[in-house]
Design a protein around this motif. Sequence first.
Motif, short mmCIF file in Angstrom:
data_model
loop_
_atom_site.label_atom_id
_atom_site.label_comp_id
_atom_site.label_asym_id
_atom_site.label_seq_id
_atom_site.Cartn_x
_atom_site.Cartn_y
_atom_site.Cartn_z
N GLN A 45 0.71 -1.14 -0.08
CA GLN A 45 -0.09 0.11 0.14
C GLN A 45 0.79 1.43 -0.06
O GLN A 45 0.59 2.27 -0.64
CB GLN A 45 -1.12 0.04 1.23
CG GLN A 45 -2.11 -1.07 1.05
CD GLN A 45 -3.02 -0.73 2.01
OE1 GLN A 45 -2.98 0.25 3.12
NE2 GLN A 45 -4.17 -1.40 2.06
N ALA A 105 0.99 4.32 -2.73
CA ALA A 105 0.76 5.73 -2.27
C ALA A 105 2.07 6.67 -2.53
O ALA A 105 1.80 7.73 -3.05
CB ALA A 105 0.62 5.66 -0.66
N ARG A 144 -6.23 7.22 -0.33
CA ARG A 144 -7.15 6.47 0.08
C ARG A 144 -8.08 5.77 -0.99
O ARG A 144 -7.91 4.50 -1.36
CB ARG A 144 -8.13 7.02 1.25
CG ARG A 144 -9.00 5.98 1.96
CD ARG A 144 -10.25 6.72 2.49
NE ARG A 144 -11.29 7.53 1.70
CZ ARG A 144 -12.07 7.04 1.13
NH1 ARG A 144 -12.26 5.42 1.20
NH2 ARG A 144 -12.80 7.42 0.21
N VAL A 151 -5.06 3.80 -3.64
CA VAL A 151 -4.66 2.57 -2.92
C VAL A 151 -5.87 1.62 -2.87
O VAL A 151 -5.71 0.24 -2.96
CB VAL A 151 -4.27 2.80 -1.34
CG1 VAL A 151 -3.84 1.57 -0.67
CG2 VAL A 151 -2.89 3.62 -1.66
N CYS A 162 -7.39 1.22 2.89
CA CYS A 162 -6.23 1.74 3.02
C CYS A 162 -5.75 2.08 4.37
O CYS A 162 -6.50 2.76 5.26
CB CYS A 162 -6.43 2.99 2.17
SG CYS A 162 -4.77 3.96 2.28
#
Lengths: 77, 223
Positions: free
Chosen positions: B70, B74, B135, B138, B146
Motif C-alpha cells: 500500500q 501511495a 485512500r 490505494v 487503505c
Amino acid sequence: MKELLEYLARELVDHPDAVEVTEVQDDRGLLLRLKVDPEDMGKVIGRGGRTARAIRTVVKAAAVRAGVHAAVEIVED
Amino acid sequence: MEEVERSGPSVEEALEVALEELGASEQEVVVEIVQEPRSGVLGIGAQDAVVRVRLKARGEELSEDELEEQAEIACEFLEGLLERMDIAASVEPGLEDGSMYVDLLGEGDEQADDDMALLIGRHGQTLDALQELTRVVVGRRTEGRCRVIVDVEDYRKRRRRRLEGRARDLAKRVQRSGREEALEPLTAFERKIVHDAVSGVSGVTTESRGEEPERYVVIRPSG
C-alpha cells in the motif's frame, strides 16, 4: 494545472482514456472542465462529494503555487 | 469503537454520521437499518432513521507485506502528484506503531517551507485532500482498506500528540465537574483522534455535533 487534473482523474477512474480536461480562460481566472466516462462519475465525485472536494482542494493549492486562480468543473460526457 | 448506532432524518444522513465516527468508508462496514424513518402526519408520529454500523473484519490486520505494498502505491501516486504541482519534496514511507506513514519532506530551503505549508493547507485541509485521494487510489489497487497515513513533515504526528493530550485533560475535567466541554471545530480525522483518546477515560463519552466544516466534539459524562 491541466496536466495535474488529468493525472488525478486518470488515477481514480476505470476508463483513463476517456479522461479529458479543457481549459477555459474567463474573467475570474482559469476554468478547468473535467470530462470522464459516465461510469466513472461516481469515482471522481465520491460519497457525499468527498473525492471531488479533494480534487478541487489540491488543484487550488497548485494554482496558489503557480500564482493563478483556477476552478474545476466536472461535466458528464 | 467498532460499532456505533446513530440516528438521522434519513438513513443516508444517519449513515454519514456513523461512518464519520468510525472513520471508515461505506465499503468497510456492515450496515443494519434498525429503524426506517417515518414522516408522520403533521409531524406527529414522525421518527428518525436509526442505523447500526459495524466495521468489517477489524481483527484481520494487514500484514507488513500488505502495508508495504500500500505504501508503495501511495508513494508512487504522491510523487507523480508533486511533480505536476512543481514541488520538490521527497516521499518517505515508514512504519510506526503498526501504522504506515508516508511523509512528504521538503528540502529545507525557503521555497520548500512555503511549499510544505501549502501542502498542509489551512487547518490541514490540503493534507486531508491528499489523504482522501491516496485512500481512493490505494483502495482501487489493493484488497482491504487503505491503512496508509499521509503526512507532511510530521504535521499529523505532532498535531495528533497535542490533540490527544488536550482531549484527555479535558475528559478528566469533565470527570471531576460532571459538566460537558466542547473542543473547537475539527476535521473528521481529528475528531476520530479525540473519540479514540477519550474512549480510555472512564465515566465520560464523546459525540460530534454541528455541521461541517464547523463540526466539533463534545465530551460529556456518560450514563
